[in-house]
Motif scaffolding. Structure first.
Motif, PDB file in Angstrom:
ATOM      1  N   LEU A 129       0.842  -1.203   0.000  1.00  0.00           N
ATOM      2  CA  LEU A 129       0.000   0.000   0.000  1.00  0.00           C
ATOM      3  C   LEU A 129       0.877   1.252   0.000  1.00  0.00           C
ATOM      4  O   LEU A 129       1.763   1.395   0.857  1.00  0.00           O
ATOM      5  N   PHE A 161      -1.881  -1.216  -3.872  1.00  0.00           N
ATOM      6  CA  PHE A 161      -2.984  -0.405  -3.338  1.00  0.00           C
ATOM      7  C   PHE A 161      -2.418   0.994  -3.083  1.00  0.00           C
ATOM      8  O   PHE A 161      -1.231   1.137  -2.766  1.00  0.00           O
ATOM      9  N   SER A 192      -7.943  -0.423  -1.663  1.00  0.00           N
ATOM     10  CA  SER A 192      -7.056   0.648  -1.176  1.00  0.00           C
ATOM     11  C   SER A 192      -7.746   1.421  -0.055  1.00  0.00           C
ATOM     12  O   SER A 192      -7.122   1.777   0.956  1.00  0.00           O
TER      13      SER A 192
END
Ligand SMILES: NC(=O)c1ccc[n+]([C@@H]2O[C@H](COP(=O)([O-])OP(=O)(O)OC[C@H]3O[C@@H](n4cnc5c(N)ncnc54)[C@H](O)[C@@H]3O)[C@@H](O)[C@H]2O)c1
Length: 467
Positions: A129, A161, A192
């Motif tokens: 992420l 993400f 996300s």
């Protein structure tokens, strides 16, 4: 949720996710420490070797930031690891970007964000992420950040993400605000959004608003534009009061009794790294897309004109007093806000520069920061005030509210000495009974008395602030 996001979700919940925060300044450091304090192992990466060295020794440049040093000392070496070595970011599960995005000639300088994105692309684990906390102009997250991530071969929402989570905390009280304020998450896909929300829930106690990236970008800028416009309104009323010869404090006191009115305090200028640029980011991008937001643009110029106006006023006063037109001016306070140790984009910087440029000797005192914008800095208020022809209160620090005006007058120069209250913190009657010529933003009545109204004509030209 796919296999990657489920895996990262597990790692966030178990606090096994490896987090790196790029940029260890006002925003990146407290965020890194709050995550470390929530149980994550956090790498705090910064390009500046001086910052990394200080952090490694348990010191921060934000000495007066409440609770920050304690949090650093508590987590340093156990959960928090400052570094200038980019190889230590490799294999990160989560990367947070908190580098500067200053304004640059009618646009935002995104070069540092781009560098950080390039580093993130190589350092992030597949299924990781990437979060951008740096302030972005509208459409930059989609058009620059996500585009770069996709170009690197990642598939957003599948094997990578990403979200835009702008920071809106105020220096001086950063930790408290990061924990208690509501937070905005802008994400283009559900994975996300969910992962980002889960991460911030580890320390955020306020609401978490999830939206799309463009709405998040605009919301962040609208918050500061709202404040800038409201300050500009107060500043305009102050200028009207000066022109018509009344005290803006009294006007404000009366109008704020109305249940629907909340007029802010006018002042010598607006500063801070965000308030001065966020409205412009919104203004510029909107213009590029066909709508010119007049009110936001005008508010910016009204607020910027304030400092120039009071530099002119002090200059005129000193020139009328001194045969050679040059005198000594003491500036009390250089931070953009009272009791906040941050002098970035402070109006005091402009004021000091302007007065020096006009040949005056400027002396500076601030109890919170040692910045003096090229003028000599004095450790003691009494020394800074010595022999002054004019004193300008440029920050509303608590110390200045309590200062003995009698003592100041004894130390300052020969009569007449101007005390310009740029933050409306002193009572005019007390300032005058101490022997000063009083002036404040929005009240020039006493000054007119001694200048014979010479400044009146100038202040009537209201158009000068909007031209
Ligand atoms: N300070 C605030 O009050 C505040 C509030 C809300 C939002 N923001 C936003 O947060 C962002 C960061 O602001 P800040 O005040 O923390 O800035 P800062 O200048 O205090 O810190 C930024 C740090 O990033 C480092 N840096 C720059 N480029 C780098 C790179 N490529 N790799 C690693 N480190 C790098 C710098 O050395 C610096 O230490 C900005 O976009 C700002 O607009 C700031």
């Amino acid at each position: 949720m796919n296999a990657y996001s489920l895996q990262l979700k597990e790692r966030i919940l178990s606090r096994d996710a490896r987090i790196s925060v790029i940029g260890q300044g006002y925003i990146g450091l407290p965020v890194a420490l709050l995550l470390a304090n929530s149980g994550f192992k956090v790498i705090g990466y910064d390009l500046n070797p001086g910052i990394v060295e200080e952090l490694s020794k348990g010191r921060t440049r934000m000495e007066r930031e409440r609770g920050l040093r304690e949090l650093l000392l508590k987590n340093l070496g156990s959960n928090y690891f400052p570094t200038g070595d980019r190889s230590e970011l490799m294999g990160s599960d989560i990367i947070i970007i908190a580098v500067p995005t200053p304004r640059k000639n009618g646009s935002a300088d995104l070069s540092m964000v781009l560098q950080a994105i390039d580093l993130s692309k190589s350092a992030i684990s597949r299924g990781g992420l990437v979060i951008v906390e740096s302030t972005l102009p509208p459409k930059a997250f989609e058009g620059i950040v996500l585009r770069k991530i996709r170009e690197a071969g990642f598939r957003l929402g599948e094997d990578i993400f990403a979200s835009y989570c702008p920071e809106r905390a105020m220096p001086g009280n950063l930790l408290e605000e990061l924990i208690r304020n509501y937070r905005i998450i802008g994400a283009a896909d559900n994975g996300s959004a969910e992962l980002s929300k889960m991460l911030y829930s580890s320390f955020v106690e306020g609401d978490i608003e999830v939206t799309d990236p463009l709405t998040a970008e605009i919301a962040k800028l609208v918050e500061n534009s709202y404040r800038d416009v409201n300050i500009a309104f107060a500043n305009e009323v102050a200028r009207i009061c000066e022109a018509l010869g009344v005290d803006v404090r009294r006007v404000r006191e009366i109008v704020n009794k109305h249940p629907w009115v909340n007029m802010l305090v006018p002042g010598i200028g607006v500063g801070g790294s965000c308030l001065t640029k966020d409205p412009l980011f919104l203004y510029w991008i909107s213009r590029e897309h066909g709508y010119s937001p007049e009110l936001i643009g005008l508010a910016r110029s009204i607020n910027e004109s304030m400092t120039q106006r009071y530099a002119d006023l002090v200059d005129e006063f000193v020139r009328s007093k001194r045969p050679d037109g040059k005198g000594r001016v003491c500036v009390l306070g250089v931070t953009y806000k009272g009791d906040v140790p941050d002098a970035r984009e402070s109006p005091a910087g402009y004021l000091i520069g302007e007065l020096i440029r006009r040949g005056h000797e400027v002396r500076v005192y601030d109890p919170l920061v040692r910045e003096s914008f090229g003028a000599p800095f004095f450790d003691k208020l009494e020394e800074a005030v010595e022999g002054a022809d004019a004193i300008v209160i440029a920050s509303d620090h608590s110390e200045f509210r309590k200062v003995s005006l009698k003592m100041l007058r004894d130390i300052a120069g020969e009569d007449p000495v101007l005390l310009l209250d740029g933050r409306l913190i002193l009572e005019s009657s007390e300032v005058e009974s101490s022997g000063f010529v009083y002036a404040s933003v929005g009240n020039l009545l006493s000054l007119w008395k001694i200048t014979g109204g010479a400044l009146l004509e100038k202040s009537l030209i209201l158009n000068e602030i909007i031209s």
